[in-house]
Design an enzyme around this catalytic site. Structure first.
Site, PDB file in Angstrom:
ATOM      1  N   ASP A   1      46.392   0.539  50.567  1.00  0.00           N
ATOM      2  CA  ASP A   1      45.048   1.119  50.576  1.00  0.00           C
ATOM      3  C   ASP A   1      44.680   1.477  49.136  1.00  0.00           C
ATOM      4  OD1 ASP A   1      46.447   3.532  50.118  1.00  0.00           O
ATOM      5  OD2 ASP A   1      46.439   4.026  52.248  1.00  0.00           O
TER       6      ASP A   1
ATOM      7  N   LYS B   1      41.627  -0.663  53.167  1.00  0.00           N
ATOM      8  CA  LYS B   1      41.885  -0.108  54.506  1.00  0.00           C
ATOM      9  C   LYS B   1      40.803   0.891  54.901  1.00  0.00           C
ATOM     10  CE  LYS B   1      44.810   3.468  55.223  1.00  0.00           C
ATOM     11  NZ  LYS B   1      46.081   4.216  55.226  1.00  0.00           N
TER      12      LYS B   1
ATOM     13  N   GLY C   1      51.108   1.992  61.445  1.00  0.00           N
ATOM     14  CA  GLY C   1      49.867   1.220  61.568  1.00  0.00           C
ATOM     15  C   GLY C   1      49.403   0.618  60.245  1.00  0.00           C
TER      16      GLY C   1
HETATM   17  C1  R5P Z   1      47.883   7.407  53.551  1.00  0.00           C
HETATM   18  O1  R5P Z   1      47.065   7.626  52.667  1.00  0.00           O
HETATM   19  C2  R5P Z   1      49.349   7.310  53.288  1.00  0.00           C
HETATM   20  O2  R5P Z   1      49.613   6.909  51.969  1.00  0.00           O
HETATM   21  C3  R5P Z   1      50.025   6.358  54.262  1.00  0.00           C
HETATM   22  O3  R5P Z   1      49.480   5.061  54.084  1.00  0.00           O
HETATM   23  C4  R5P Z   1      49.812   6.794  55.696  1.00  0.00           C
HETATM   24  O4  R5P Z   1      50.150   8.140  55.852  1.00  0.00           O
HETATM   25  C5  R5P Z   1      50.630   5.950  56.640  1.00  0.00           C
HETATM   26  O5  R5P Z   1      50.388   6.352  57.938  1.00  0.00           O
HETATM   27  P1  R5P Z   1      50.590   5.372  59.176  1.00  0.00           P
HETATM   28  O6  R5P Z   1      51.962   4.764  59.039  1.00  0.00           O
HETATM   29  O7  R5P Z   1      50.465   6.266  60.375  1.00  0.00           O
HETATM   30  O8  R5P Z   1      49.494   4.357  59.128  1.00  0.00           O
END
Ligand code: R5P
Length: 310
Positions: free
Chosen positions: A167, A190, A223
């Site tokens: 992201d 993202k 995810g």
């Molecule tokens: C978000 O900004 C974090 O850097 C991670 O990408 C996020 O916490 C990942 O969460 P998940 O595995 O639930 O998508």
């Protein structure tokens, strides 16, 4: 200098203690019948510099409370100074108000740690660097990127590699790893339609026939990473390898990863997930213990911590 461990990640504390050749302080952390936490330090620590190791990982509320009560117990036992070593700094993702009428948990938790009596914080890959500014005490933020870079160079050096941020917020982290590996950068655009849900809108950069190294600070539900990996494959990536510092791995994340197009996921042991990943062939755990141990040694000797990353 003495080291005290909380209950959240005793495996890591033991490794750090071994690295430093310094045994862990004798202590008990127990619960009353109603769930309240009770901490007792069973040896004299008056006048000692104490490094307290505790991740704010699941169960985050219990582990946070344990951290705060341990700091309080140390302060009331006349420790000379207290360094809270928090390998995984939980509650960090709410670091600003993204929608109205929400809390900023990272700020509140920072206030609580300082108010409890910590003189310094050491952590690994803070979700966002600006959380350091939520404290008025020194914060040393360590990076897992050199550990990842060594692993990648050993395992994948002959591949046509590109580093990918899952992201926009992860761009600096992916760029730092790309710099160490001397490779290009791509960025996944993202979108989060709701908390815990993620959608890939676009990929900036050409990943065709490349070995993609997706790098992130946290993998929680999985995810973000699984969706990003599948989009990269759709766009012609040869393989997708994932490097994430904090393996939160909630719910069915491990199953999701096992079934995904991810060739290999590497996490560190800032969170004790040894049981969760035991049977997953495409998940590997690298230890962060020597890095944290070396940082503790340098803080204790008043030498540079940032030199570790030059
Ligand atoms: C978000 O900004 C974090 O850097 C991670 O990408 C996020 O916490 C990942 O969460 P998940 O595995 O639930 O998508």
């Amino acid at each position: 200098m003495k080291i005290l461990t909380g209950n959240s990640n005793k495996h890591l504390s033991q490794k750090i203690s071994k690295f430093l050749k310094n045994r862990l302080v004798n202590s008990n952390i127990r619960k009353f019948a109603d769930g309240e936490i009770y901490i007792e330090i069973n040896e004299n620590i008056r006048g000692n510099s104490i490094f307290l190791i505790q991740s704010v990982s699941s169960p985050a509320n219990d582990n946070l409370m344990e951290l705060l009560l341990s700091i309080d117990a140390l302060k009331r036992s006349s420790a000379k100074n207290i360094t809270a070593v928090i390998p995984y700094f939980g509650y960090a993702r709410q670091d600003r108000k993204v929608v109205p009428r929400t809390s900023i948990s990272a700020k509140l938790v920072s206030n609580l740690i300082a108010k409890a009596g910590a003189d310094r914080v050491v952590t690994v890959d803070l979700h966002s660097g600006q959380i350091q500014g939520f404290f008025d005490i020194p914060v040393d933020n360590l990076f897992a990127t050199p550990i990842f870079a060594r692993h990648i160079k050993k395992k994948l050096k002959k591949n046509n590699i590109i580093c990918v941020a899952p992201d926009v917020g992860g761009t600096a982290r992916a760029r730092a790893l790309g710099k160490l590996l001397n490779v290009d950068l791509a960025i996944v655009d993202k979108r989060r339609p709701a908390p815990g849900k993620s959608e890939v809108m676009n990929v900036i950069g050409n990943v065709k026939n490349k070995t993609c190294i997706l790098v992130d600070d946290i993998i929680d539900s999985g995810g973000t990473i699984v969706n990003a990996a599948s989009e990269l494959k759709k766009r012609g990536a040869k393989d997708v390898h994932v490097y994430v510092t904090h393996g939160v791995l909630s719910g069915n994340a491990v199953e999701k990863i096992k079934k995904s197009s991810i060739k290999n996921l590497v996490v560190t042991d800032t969170i004790d997930n040894s049981m969760k990943v035991k049977k997953a062939k495409n998940i590997e755990v690298l230890t962060i213990s020597n890095l944290v141990g070396e940082a503790i040694k340098r803080i204790s000797n008043s030498t540079s911590v940032s030199d570790l990353f030059k």
